[in-house]
Design a protein around this motif. Sequence first.
Motif, PDB file in Angstrom:
ATOM      1  N   GLU A 101      41.895  32.352  79.372  1.00  0.00           N
ATOM      2  CA  GLU A 101      40.816  33.353  79.403  1.00  0.00           C
ATOM      3  C   GLU A 101      40.684  34.073  78.057  1.00  0.00           C
ATOM      4  O   GLU A 101      39.580  34.424  77.634  1.00  0.00           O
ATOM      5  CB  GLU A 101      41.061  34.359  80.529  1.00  0.00           C
ATOM      6  CG  GLU A 101      40.911  33.758  81.918  1.00  0.00           C
ATOM      7  CD  GLU A 101      41.135  34.762  83.027  1.00  0.00           C
ATOM      8  OE1 GLU A 101      41.266  35.980  82.728  1.00  0.00           O
ATOM      9  OE2 GLU A 101      41.193  34.345  84.194  1.00  0.00           O
ATOM     10  N   ASP A 102      41.801  34.279  77.390  1.00  0.00           N
ATOM     11  CA  ASP A 102      41.760  34.937  76.081  1.00  0.00           C
ATOM     12  C   ASP A 102      41.091  34.042  75.033  1.00  0.00           C
ATOM     13  O   ASP A 102      40.354  34.523  74.172  1.00  0.00           O
ATOM     14  CB  ASP A 102      43.180  35.304  75.631  1.00  0.00           C
ATOM     15  CG  ASP A 102      43.726  36.509  76.383  1.00  0.00           C
ATOM     16  OD1 ASP A 102      43.191  36.823  77.461  1.00  0.00           O
ATOM     17  OD2 ASP A 102      44.685  37.127  75.906  1.00  0.00           O
ATOM     18  N   LYS A 135      33.840  34.052  72.105  1.00  0.00           N
ATOM     19  CA  LYS A 135      32.613  34.864  72.143  1.00  0.00           C
ATOM     20  C   LYS A 135      32.545  35.856  70.985  1.00  0.00           C
ATOM     21  O   LYS A 135      31.475  36.333  70.635  1.00  0.00           O
ATOM     22  CB  LYS A 135      32.538  35.636  73.470  1.00  0.00           C
ATOM     23  CG  LYS A 135      32.471  34.754  74.707  1.00  0.00           C
ATOM     24  CD  LYS A 135      32.568  35.596  75.970  1.00  0.00           C
ATOM     25  CE  LYS A 135      32.607  34.723  77.227  1.00  0.00           C
ATOM     26  NZ  LYS A 135      32.788  35.553  78.457  1.00  0.00           N
ATOM     27  N   ARG A 136      33.701  36.147  70.406  1.00  0.00           N
ATOM     28  CA  ARG A 136      33.776  37.187  69.368  1.00  0.00           C
ATOM     29  C   ARG A 136      33.783  36.633  67.946  1.00  0.00           C
ATOM     30  O   ARG A 136      33.710  37.404  66.993  1.00  0.00           O
ATOM     31  CB  ARG A 136      35.041  38.030  69.566  1.00  0.00           C
ATOM     32  CG  ARG A 136      35.114  38.746  70.903  1.00  0.00           C
ATOM     33  CD  ARG A 136      36.222  39.785  70.845  1.00  0.00           C
ATOM     34  NE  ARG A 136      36.591  40.285  72.154  1.00  0.00           N
ATOM     35  CZ  ARG A 136      37.480  41.245  72.350  1.00  0.00           C
ATOM     36  NH1 ARG A 136      38.109  41.784  71.304  1.00  0.00           N
ATOM     37  NH2 ARG A 136      37.775  41.653  73.566  1.00  0.00           N
ATOM     38  N   LYS A 182      45.483  31.156  83.309  1.00  0.00           N
ATOM     39  CA  LYS A 182      45.438  32.527  82.798  1.00  0.00           C
ATOM     40  C   LYS A 182      46.744  32.895  82.101  1.00  0.00           C
ATOM     41  O   LYS A 182      46.742  33.548  81.056  1.00  0.00           O
ATOM     42  CB  LYS A 182      45.168  33.497  83.948  1.00  0.00           C
ATOM     43  CG  LYS A 182      45.034  34.941  83.514  1.00  0.00           C
ATOM     44  CD  LYS A 182      44.666  35.842  84.682  1.00  0.00           C
ATOM     45  CE  LYS A 182      44.502  37.284  84.220  1.00  0.00           C
ATOM     46  NZ  LYS A 182      44.127  38.179  85.345  1.00  0.00           N
ATOM     47  N   GLU A 207      37.398  34.307  75.695  1.00  0.00           N
ATOM     48  CA  GLU A 207      36.877  35.586  75.197  1.00  0.00           C
ATOM     49  C   GLU A 207      36.841  35.598  73.672  1.00  0.00           C
ATOM     50  O   GLU A 207      35.881  36.089  73.061  1.00  0.00           O
ATOM     51  CB  GLU A 207      37.744  36.733  75.715  1.00  0.00           C
ATOM     52  CG  GLU A 207      37.336  38.115  75.223  1.00  0.00           C
ATOM     53  CD  GLU A 207      35.922  38.515  75.600  1.00  0.00           C
ATOM     54  OE1 GLU A 207      35.307  39.294  74.829  1.00  0.00           O
ATOM     55  OE2 GLU A 207      35.413  38.056  76.647  1.00  0.00           O
TER      56      GLU A 207
END
Length: 199
Positions: free
Chosen positions: A47-48, A54-55, A42, A51
């Motif tokens: 985690e970024d 997904k974008r 992390k 994420e």
Amino acid sequence: QIINNGISLSDFSFQNNRNIIKEKLDIASRFLILGVASVWDKRKGLEDFIELSKRISQNYCIVLIGLDSKQIKKLPSNIIGIERTENVKQLAEIYSAADLFLNLTYEDNFPTTILESLACGTPVLTYNTGGSIEAVDDETGFIVEKGDLNAVIDAIKLVEEKGKVYYSSACRERAISLYNKEDRFNEYIQLYNEIFNKK
């Protein structure tokens, strides 16, 4: 007195096999976003990256180097995980093939990975973290606040629009002028000599 870290500019230089590397990764026509770390967690922004994946659309692909086998199994489809490269040359080849290097770490001193990317002619985006921001200027990349993935996406789109080549020469020149390890070694020698002479 500050003496920056240095790297080997012969090991890390632009490798002219960008298309071959992308074909090997099966992402020939996609925008390659790269992340490199010795340990991913992390704190390093894993985690970024997940994420972010997904974008962004399938026109983009994230490649992360340094993951362990368990982490790789859990990755979404548009992140390619590589445990480690076989040698420095292969790492330089992947830096050279990337369109943008992301340093999404939340804690760091002065990451060598940023210097390696610049030396290979690849622009850098880094979070506003520790000494990371000292290695990047307006001509070689972007500095955004920690966790601001909207700003990350804006930068990705800007690099895609302008093309990596728009940044490459400035990246390499910055590495040569500031991060050549031979020059940094000489700075240490000069500093030691000045200290000894004062005594």
